[in-house]
Write a protein that holds these residues in place. Structure first.
Motif, PDB file in Angstrom:
ATOM      1  N   LEU A 115      39.976   2.354  50.671  1.00  0.00           N
ATOM      2  CA  LEU A 115      39.006   3.177  49.968  1.00  0.00           C
ATOM      3  C   LEU A 115      38.446   2.448  48.749  1.00  0.00           C
ATOM      4  CD1 LEU A 115      39.103   6.923  49.265  1.00  0.00           C
ATOM      5  CD2 LEU A 115      38.875   5.364  47.347  1.00  0.00           C
ATOM      6  N   ILE A 116      39.302   1.761  48.007  1.00  0.00           N
ATOM      7  CA  ILE A 116      38.831   1.013  46.846  1.00  0.00           C
ATOM      8  C   ILE A 116      37.875  -0.093  47.276  1.00  0.00           C
ATOM      9  CG2 ILE A 116      39.577  -0.617  45.065  1.00  0.00           C
ATOM     10  CD1 ILE A 116      41.951   1.198  44.542  1.00  0.00           C
ATOM     11  N   ALA A 117      38.180  -0.755  48.387  1.00  0.00           N
ATOM     12  CA  ALA A 117      37.272  -1.791  48.889  1.00  0.00           C
ATOM     13  C   ALA A 117      35.916  -1.199  49.256  1.00  0.00           C
ATOM     14  CB  ALA A 117      37.898  -2.485  50.099  1.00  0.00           C
ATOM     15  N   GLU A 118      35.912  -0.009  49.856  1.00  0.00           N
ATOM     16  CA  GLU A 118      34.661   0.663  50.219  1.00  0.00           C
ATOM     17  C   GLU A 118      33.871   1.040  48.968  1.00  0.00           C
ATOM     18  OE1 GLU A 118      31.727   2.451  52.648  1.00  0.00           O
ATOM     19  OE2 GLU A 118      33.417   1.163  53.199  1.00  0.00           O
ATOM     20  N   ALA A 119      34.571   1.532  47.951  1.00  0.00           N
ATOM     21  CA  ALA A 119      33.908   1.912  46.706  1.00  0.00           C
ATOM     22  C   ALA A 119      33.264   0.697  46.042  1.00  0.00           C
ATOM     23  CB  ALA A 119      34.905   2.578  45.762  1.00  0.00           C
ATOM     24  N   ARG A 120      33.961  -0.416  46.039  1.00  0.00           N
ATOM     25  CA  ARG A 120      33.386  -1.639  45.477  1.00  0.00           C
ATOM     26  C   ARG A 120      32.142  -2.069  46.254  1.00  0.00           C
ATOM     27  NH1 ARG A 120      38.832  -3.828  44.529  1.00  0.00           N
ATOM     28  NH2 ARG A 120      39.177  -3.906  42.278  1.00  0.00           N
ATOM     29  N   ALA A 121      32.214  -1.968  47.579  1.00  0.00           N
ATOM     30  CA  ALA A 121      31.077  -2.369  48.404  1.00  0.00           C
ATOM     31  C   ALA A 121      29.845  -1.524  48.098  1.00  0.00           C
ATOM     32  CB  ALA A 121      31.436  -2.248  49.884  1.00  0.00           C
ATOM     33  N   LYS A 122      30.061  -0.288  47.672  1.00  0.00           N
ATOM     34  CA  LYS A 122      28.952   0.592  47.312  1.00  0.00           C
ATOM     35  C   LYS A 122      28.478   0.377  45.881  1.00  0.00           C
ATOM     36  CE  LYS A 122      29.704   4.416  50.518  1.00  0.00           C
ATOM     37  NZ  LYS A 122      28.317   4.381  51.021  1.00  0.00           N
ATOM     38  N   GLY A 123      29.159  -0.499  45.157  1.00  0.00           N
ATOM     39  CA  GLY A 123      28.757  -0.779  43.788  1.00  0.00           C
ATOM     40  C   GLY A 123      29.301   0.185  42.763  1.00  0.00           C
ATOM     41  N   TYR A 124      30.255   1.033  43.140  1.00  0.00           N
ATOM     42  CA  TYR A 124      30.850   1.959  42.192  1.00  0.00           C
ATOM     43  C   TYR A 124      31.732   1.192  41.203  1.00  0.00           C
ATOM     44  CZ  TYR A 124      29.549   5.634  45.544  1.00  0.00           C
ATOM     45  OH  TYR A 124      28.885   6.484  46.397  1.00  0.00           O
ATOM     46  N   THR A 125      31.745   1.632  39.965  1.00  0.00           N
ATOM     47  CA  THR A 125      32.565   0.990  38.940  1.00  0.00           C
ATOM     48  C   THR A 125      33.737   1.846  38.499  1.00  0.00           C
ATOM     49  OG1 THR A 125      31.105   1.830  37.190  1.00  0.00           O
ATOM     50  CG2 THR A 125      30.622  -0.373  38.071  1.00  0.00           C
ATOM     51  N   ASN A 126      33.691   3.139  38.818  1.00  0.00           N
ATOM     52  CA  ASN A 126      34.785   4.048  38.450  1.00  0.00           C
ATOM     53  C   ASN A 126      35.013   5.060  39.559  1.00  0.00           C
ATOM     54  OD1 ASN A 126      35.669   3.707  35.391  1.00  0.00           O
ATOM     55  ND2 ASN A 126      33.454   3.383  35.490  1.00  0.00           N
ATOM     56  N   LEU A 127      36.247   5.490  39.703  1.00  0.00           N
ATOM     57  CA  LEU A 127      36.612   6.557  40.620  1.00  0.00           C
ATOM     58  C   LEU A 127      37.462   7.568  39.872  1.00  0.00           C
ATOM     59  CD1 LEU A 127      37.771   4.434  43.702  1.00  0.00           C
ATOM     60  CD2 LEU A 127      35.559   5.561  43.416  1.00  0.00           C
ATOM     61  N   ARG A 128      37.341   8.836  40.260  1.00  0.00           N
ATOM     62  CA  ARG A 128      38.177   9.875  39.680  1.00  0.00           C
ATOM     63  C   ARG A 128      39.125  10.416  40.732  1.00  0.00           C
ATOM     64  NH1 ARG A 128      34.674  13.748  38.461  1.00  0.00           N
ATOM     65  NH2 ARG A 128      34.331  13.181  36.284  1.00  0.00           N
ATOM     66  N   ILE A 129      40.351  10.671  40.291  1.00  0.00           N
ATOM     67  CA  ILE A 129      41.325  11.336  41.150  1.00  0.00           C
ATOM     68  C   ILE A 129      42.043  12.385  40.314  1.00  0.00           C
ATOM     69  CG2 ILE A 129      43.073   9.549  40.701  1.00  0.00           C
ATOM     70  CD1 ILE A 129      44.107  10.109  43.573  1.00  0.00           C
TER      71      ILE A 129
END
Length: 207
Positions: A115-129
């Motif tokens: 999931l983190i790899a996918e988020a990086r591929a989308k250009g996201y810089t932060n995630l919330r959980i």
């Protein structure tokens, strides 16, 4: 579509991102297979089938990315990456679920990493959980992947800064979450989707 075989002595499945056409039936059926206790924890008490069907349908139509863990062609675990447009502060949020039959095998860590790899591929810089303040296992797993957690109103809210991480996991291998922790960890719903639960149940204003 990318398929990733899992090289582990504890798991034997594959992980891949579902296509939009697959999301509704495969996510729905996976969530419906969750046992009663897991449903309760995952959806904050909402465990009826009709709610889960509505939830899966919404995910399939709002841009949510589903990364699924398969065994024998059946989805047994899922990581959800919800788009920033669904959050009032434009921060993408994440959620996890793993069926009891494949717990204690490291599936949660595998899904978290993908999931983190996918988020990086989308250009996201932060995630919330977001998880319950008493859920030590989920907090441990989130911390392993770089979440900085705070406590408020009975919740632990973590923000994962992807720009700080050179690797998907910040913690070294020695800090791996134990099988018991992993088994308990992946049944929580994040704050944005608690609001969605309220809306879908008629307790709040519809989106």
């Amino acid at each position: 579509m990318n398929h990733h075989s899992i090289r582990s002595t504890r798991v034997k499945g594959t992980v891949r991102t579902l296509s939009q056409q697959e999301e509704l039936p495969l996510l729905r059926d996976h969530l419906l297979r969750l046992d009663r206790s897991s449903r309760h924890d995952r959806f904050h008490g909402f465990i009826d089938d009709s709610f889960i069907r509505r939830y899966a349908e919404r995910c399939a139509n709002d841009g949510t990315v589903i990364i699924a863990y398969f065994e024998d062609g059946v989805v047994r675990g899922a990581a959800e990456l919800h788009p920033p447009e669904q959050s009032p502060d434009a921060q993408p949020e994440i959620a996890f679920s793993v069926e009891r039959s494949v717990r204690r095998k490291g599936v949660g860590s595998i899904l978290f990493r993908k999931l983190i790899a996918e988020a990086r591929a989308k250009g996201y810089t932060n995630l919330r959980i977001t998880t319950g303040a008493q859920n030590d296992a989920m907090r441990a797993l989130a911390t392993k992947f770089g979440a900085h957690l705070t406590f408020r109103h009975g919740e632990s809210t973590g923000s994962i800064d992807l720009t700080e991480q050179s690797q998907p996991e910040k913690a070294p291998a020695a800090a791996m979450v134990t099988p018991v922790e992993a088994a308990r960890a992946l049944v929580n719903m994040n704050r944005a989707y608690w609001r969605m639960v309220m809306q879908m149940s008629g307790w709040g204003r519809a989106a």
